[in-house]
Design a protein around this motif. Structure first.
Motif, PDB file in Angstrom:
ATOM      1  N   ARG A  95       0.744  -0.878   0.181  1.00 21.54           N
ATOM      2  CA  ARG A  95      -0.162  -0.131   0.328  1.00 21.54           C
ATOM      3  C   ARG A  95       0.638   0.578  -0.385  1.00 21.54           C
ATOM      4  O   ARG A  95       0.550   2.370  -0.512  1.00 21.54           O
ATOM      5  N   TYR A  96       2.290   1.222   0.895  1.00 24.68           N
ATOM      6  CA  TYR A  96       2.927   2.295   0.917  1.00 24.68           C
ATOM      7  C   TYR A  96       3.319   2.833  -0.340  1.00 24.68           C
ATOM      8  O   TYR A  96       3.433   3.746  -0.964  1.00 24.68           O
ATOM      9  N   ILE A  97       3.590   1.857  -1.205  1.00 22.05           N
ATOM     10  CA  ILE A  97       4.768   1.555  -2.156  1.00 22.05           C
ATOM     11  C   ILE A  97       3.311   2.069  -3.579  1.00 22.05           C
ATOM     12  O   ILE A  97       3.769   3.276  -4.438  1.00 22.05           O
ATOM     13  N   GLU A  98       2.841   1.532  -3.393  1.00 17.32           N
ATOM     14  CA  GLU A  98       1.699   2.059  -4.837  1.00 17.32           C
ATOM     15  C   GLU A  98       0.713   3.459  -4.185  1.00 17.32           C
ATOM     16  O   GLU A  98       1.173   3.976  -5.564  1.00 17.32           O
ATOM     17  N   LEU A  99       0.896   4.208  -3.306  1.00  9.06           N
ATOM     18  CA  LEU A  99       0.344   5.432  -3.273  1.00  9.06           C
ATOM     19  C   LEU A  99       1.047   6.480  -3.671  1.00  9.06           C
ATOM     20  O   LEU A  99       1.159   7.289  -3.636  1.00  9.06           O
ATOM     21  N   LEU A 100       3.224   5.931  -3.689  1.00  7.54           N
ATOM     22  CA  LEU A 100       3.718   6.605  -3.263  1.00  7.54           C
ATOM     23  C   LEU A 100       3.400   7.211  -4.525  1.00  7.54           C
ATOM     24  O   LEU A 100       4.202   7.942  -5.638  1.00  7.54           O
ATOM     25  N   LEU A 101       4.465   5.964  -5.381  1.00  4.08           N
ATOM     26  CA  LEU A 101       3.915   5.865  -6.989  1.00  4.08           C
ATOM     27  C   LEU A 101       2.943   6.931  -7.712  1.00  4.08           C
ATOM     28  O   LEU A 101       2.933   7.677  -8.618  1.00  4.08           O
ATOM     29  N   ILE A 102       1.917   6.631  -6.794  1.00  2.00           N
ATOM     30  CA  ILE A 102       0.297   7.061  -7.487  1.00  2.00           C
ATOM     31  C   ILE A 102       0.631   8.448  -7.314  1.00  2.00           C
ATOM     32  O   ILE A 102       0.718   9.475  -8.448  1.00  2.00           O
ATOM     33  N   ASP A 103       1.226   9.300  -6.040  1.00  2.00           N
ATOM     34  CA  ASP A 103       1.298  10.510  -5.569  1.00  2.00           C
ATOM     35  C   ASP A 103       2.539  11.306  -5.993  1.00  2.00           C
ATOM     36  O   ASP A 103       2.694  12.420  -6.721  1.00  2.00           O
ATOM     37  N   SER A 104       2.954  11.104  -6.569  1.00  2.00           N
ATOM     38  CA  SER A 104       4.703  11.652  -7.718  1.00  2.00           C
ATOM     39  C   SER A 104       3.748  11.425  -8.806  1.00  2.00           C
ATOM     40  O   SER A 104       4.992  11.337  -9.758  1.00  2.00           O
TER      41      SER A 104
END
Length: 318
Positions: A66-75
């Motif tokens: 979840r952390y990696i998913e949101l990090l890539l989406i938000d960037s």
């Protein structure tokens, strides 16, 4: 199992037993534990169980994804922006993910493990972004869904953790794992990479070229692969795998072999037995079958010849 009970789930044509879509999990179950496959995927019988909290390794994996998913989406899937967000906002972001996906981490008994996890994930994600950047890869998708018809196996569904593309337009499949053992190193060494092989075949059926597949083991902070396309580095480890042949072809052969057994009323479930005593293993070379899980010969593994322990079948057998 009486043939009449199996016949109840066979299509009138007799060609396919299962009406639902196959997945990596269902195919692994069919190959290694066909009795469980019949119960779960053909008859849809479920056992009554006691609800319990998931183990910490599972929770760590869920929170990490979840952390990696949101990090890539938000960037916007921009690695440079992701690196900056990760550096500046890590503490806030990881707490949000823990609250959303890993509440069990706040239990007092898990306090030390949670603190260690926070520190480990921070460096793991830094290494993952380094891997993408150093190999000039671009992020195509996170949790990329697969819904396709594969040869022999039929309808197949799945999800690729992280799908990347190289400078030549070819794809790199990354399956992210949170495991602190050498399990996936050993999987690559033995050639037991069915999940990666299935995802690669699915993409190829879509007309995409795949240059590499592998596991990014977060606690190790490394991409593990047997494909020489990705060069070794601080964040890439090449593992020479045993040449067991065409993984997908072998999986298809195993699928047909097991389904034929089931149609004939034969359900071979031999967990805990020596491989030499299992018919599937005896026929593996002649029929070019996918190898059984090496845990079969582990003397510490308990034998459950009739499926999962303490299983209560709803409705029972008539």
């Amino acid at each position: 199992v009486p043939k009449e009970h199996i016949a109840a789930v066979v299509d009138p044509s007799g060609k396919r037993l299962r009406k639902g879509k196959e997945s990596y999990s269902s195919l692994t179950c069919l190959i290694n534990s066909p009795f469980d496959y019949v119960l779960k995927y053909l008859l849809h019988w479920k056992g009554y169980g006691v609800e319990s909290m998931p183990d910490m390794d599972t929770v760590k994996g869920t929170v990490s994804h979840r952390y990696i998913e949101l990090l890539l989406i938000d960037s916007g899937c921009d690695v440079a922006k992701a690196k900056e967000l990760h550096k500046v906002e890590y503490a806030k972001r990881i707490e949000e993910c823990i609250r959303e996906k890993g509440a069990v981490m706040y239990v007092d008994a898990n306090r030390l493990k949670t603190g260690s996890f926070r520190a480990s994930l921070k460096y793991a994600v830094k290494s993952l972004l380094q891997f993408i950047e150093e190999n000039r890869l671009t992020v195509v998708d996170m949790e990329r869904p697969i819904d396709i018809t594969l040869p022999t196996i039929g309808d197949f569904t799945g999800s690729i953790d992280l799908l990347l593309k190289d400078a030549e337009g070819n794809y790199v499949v990354v399956d992210m794992k949170w495991n602190e053992s050498k399990r996936y190193n050993k999987s690559l060494e033995s050639g037991n990479i069915l999940q990666l092989a299935l995802y690669k075949k699915a993409l190829e059926e879509e007309g995409k070229a795949v240059s590499a597949v592998g596991y990014f083991v977060l606690p190790q902070r490394k991409f593990l692969t047997s494909d020489t396309y990705i060069k070794e580095s601080d964040v890439v480890e090449f593992i020479e795998g045993e040449a067991i042949g065409d993984h997908f072809k072998m999986a298809c052969n195993s699928y047909l072999y097991r389904m034929k057994q089931i149609k004939e009323g034969i359900i071979e479930d031999a967990e805990g037995m020596e491989l030499a005593n299992i018919q599937y293993h005896k026929d593996s070379i002649k029929e070019n079958l996918y190898p059984l899980d090496t845990l079969y010969e582990d003397p510490s593994r308990k034998a459950f010849p009739y499926g999962k322990p303490n299983l209560i079948l709803k409705g029972g057998l008539e």
